[in-house]
Design a protein around this motif. Structure first.
Motif, mmCIF file in Angstrom:
data_model
loop_
_atom_site.group_PDB
_atom_site.id
_atom_site.type_symbol
_atom_site.label_atom_id
_atom_site.label_comp_id
_atom_site.label_asym_id
_atom_site.label_seq_id
_atom_site.Cartn_x
_atom_site.Cartn_y
_atom_site.Cartn_z
ATOM 1 N N ALA A 79 2.460 114.224 -107.107
ATOM 2 C CA ALA A 79 1.174 114.837 -107.437
ATOM 3 C C ALA A 79 0.116 113.811 -107.831
ATOM 4 O O ALA A 79 -1.080 114.029 -107.609
ATOM 5 N N PHE A 80 0.537 112.683 -108.415
ATOM 6 C CA PHE A 80 -0.420 111.701 -108.916
ATOM 7 C C PHE A 80 -0.492 110.435 -108.069
ATOM 8 O O PHE A 80 -1.335 109.578 -108.326
ATOM 9 N N GLY A 81 0.364 110.327 -107.054
ATOM 10 C CA GLY A 81 0.440 109.098 -106.280
ATOM 11 C C GLY A 81 -0.863 108.687 -105.632
ATOM 12 O O GLY A 81 -1.300 107.531 -105.737
ATOM 13 N N ASP A 82 -1.532 109.632 -104.973
ATOM 14 C CA ASP A 82 -2.782 109.294 -104.281
ATOM 15 C C ASP A 82 -3.869 108.906 -105.268
ATOM 16 O O ASP A 82 -4.683 108.014 -105.008
ATOM 17 N N LEU A 83 -3.877 109.549 -106.429
ATOM 18 C CA LEU A 83 -4.901 109.269 -107.432
ATOM 19 C C LEU A 83 -4.743 107.855 -107.976
ATOM 20 O O LEU A 83 -5.727 107.115 -108.136
ATOM 21 N N ILE A 84 -3.520 107.465 -108.243
ATOM 22 C CA ILE A 84 -3.266 106.129 -108.779
ATOM 23 C C ILE A 84 -3.693 105.063 -107.773
ATOM 24 O O ILE A 84 -4.239 104.015 -108.137
ATOM 25 N N ASN A 85 -3.479 105.326 -106.498
ATOM 26 C CA ASN A 85 -3.889 104.376 -105.467
ATOM 27 C C ASN A 85 -5.408 104.227 -105.380
ATOM 28 O O ASN A 85 -5.916 103.184 -104.978
ATOM 29 N N GLU A 94 -14.451 107.003 -114.879
ATOM 30 C CA GLU A 94 -14.122 107.859 -113.733
ATOM 31 C C GLU A 94 -12.613 108.022 -113.591
ATOM 32 O O GLU A 94 -12.117 109.107 -113.245
ATOM 33 N N GLN A 95 -11.871 106.956 -113.843
ATOM 34 C CA GLN A 95 -10.412 107.037 -113.805
ATOM 35 C C GLN A 95 -9.900 108.031 -114.837
ATOM 36 O O GLN A 95 -9.025 108.854 -114.556
ATOM 37 N N LEU A 96 -10.460 107.947 -116.037
ATOM 38 C CA LEU A 96 -10.028 108.843 -117.122
ATOM 39 C C LEU A 96 -10.348 110.293 -116.780
ATOM 40 O O LEU A 96 -9.515 111.187 -116.971
ATOM 41 N N GLN A 97 -11.537 110.536 -116.253
ATOM 42 C CA GLN A 97 -11.916 111.895 -115.877
ATOM 43 C C GLN A 97 -11.026 112.431 -114.765
ATOM 44 O O GLN A 97 -10.595 113.592 -114.797
ATOM 45 N N ALA A 98 -10.739 111.597 -113.761
ATOM 46 C CA ALA A 98 -9.872 112.020 -112.660
ATOM 47 C C ALA A 98 -8.460 112.305 -113.159
ATOM 48 O O ALA A 98 -7.820 113.275 -112.743
ATOM 49 N N PHE A 99 -7.983 111.462 -114.072
ATOM 50 C CA PHE A 99 -6.629 111.627 -114.600
ATOM 51 C C PHE A 99 -6.499 112.910 -115.404
ATOM 52 O O PHE A 99 -5.531 113.664 -115.249
ATOM 53 N N THR A 100 -7.475 113.185 -116.268
ATOM 54 C CA THR A 100 -7.390 114.393 -117.089
ATOM 55 C C THR A 100 -7.532 115.651 -116.228
ATOM 56 O O THR A 100 -6.843 116.649 -116.474
#
Length: 213
Positions: A79-85, A94-100
């Motif tokens: 579920a998080f693989g593409d986001l981490i890439n 932006e990373q924090l907002q996307a992660f939350t």
């Protein structure tokens, strides 16, 4: 051509599907009842399998629970693989907002996953060190990713400096798991999305994250 390899492959596929069905039922049942109150007989009934057949796949309840933890970990990674890439192209904020956002929606769509970890973490801490260590390992990995985002934001000046990124990351995950457990108790009057959205806002625009002056 011999039919034996084909039969063997079909048997392996059926066994793999059965294993997935068992793990799915176990995750749901452990999330509802917890580890200590759930028996192998309960699990066998839930998947309409004899206890003997269940023990063939998983010799002990602990083995089944550890396999369920690993299965959920794989689902989290997917579920998080593409986001981490994609993180390297985003600012820390932006990373924090996307992660939350991803955490919020993933747990909201798979409530039993978060409740499973929450229930098991509470029970295993004082009753089963092997299970507790497995949960600590997985949650620790998620917190490590979030902690890295927070530290990056501190370096870039996007986030406040007076927090411990590691402690904050663990606190955030504890908050999301706790929100699921709390909302489950108040589900007749309290929705998950508004509760999780409040957590999102507190994290990204409140006590942890600040824009540059």
């Amino acid at each position: 051509m011999s039919k034996e390899p084909a039969k063997r492959e079909l048997k392996q596929e059926r066994s793999a599907r059965t294993r997935v069905d068992i793990l799915e039922a176990a995750i749901t049942l452990f999330a509802k009842r917890g580890f200590l109150a759930t028996t192998m007989a309960d699990l066998a009934r839930a998947i309409r399998m004899t206890p003997g057949a269940l023990y063939w796949h998983f010799p002990t309840k602990e083995d089944l629970l550890l396999a369920a933890i690993d299965e959920l970990h794989q689902r989290y990674q997917t579920a998080f693989g593409d986001l981490i890439n994609e993180y390297r192209t985003l600012s820390a904020r932006e990373q924090l907002q996307a992660f939350t956002r991803r955490t919020h929606h993933f747990l909201g769509s798979n409530r039993e996953y978060g409740i499973f970890f929450g229930m098991l973490a509470a029970e295993a801490a004082d009753s089963n060190e092997r299970v507790a260590e497995a949960i600590r390992e997985k949650l620790g990995l998620y917190a490590k990713v979030l902690g890295g985002i927070l530290r990056h934001g501190q370096k870039t000046g996007e986030f406040r400096q007076d927090i411990d990124a590691e402690q904050a990351a663990h606190g955030v995950f504890g908050g999301y798991l706790g929100a699921l457990m709390y909302q489950n108790l108040f589900r007749a009057t309290l929705g998950y999305d508004p509760l999780a959205s409040a957590l999102d806002l507190l994290l990204t625009d409140g006590t942890l994250a600040r824009t540059k002056p």
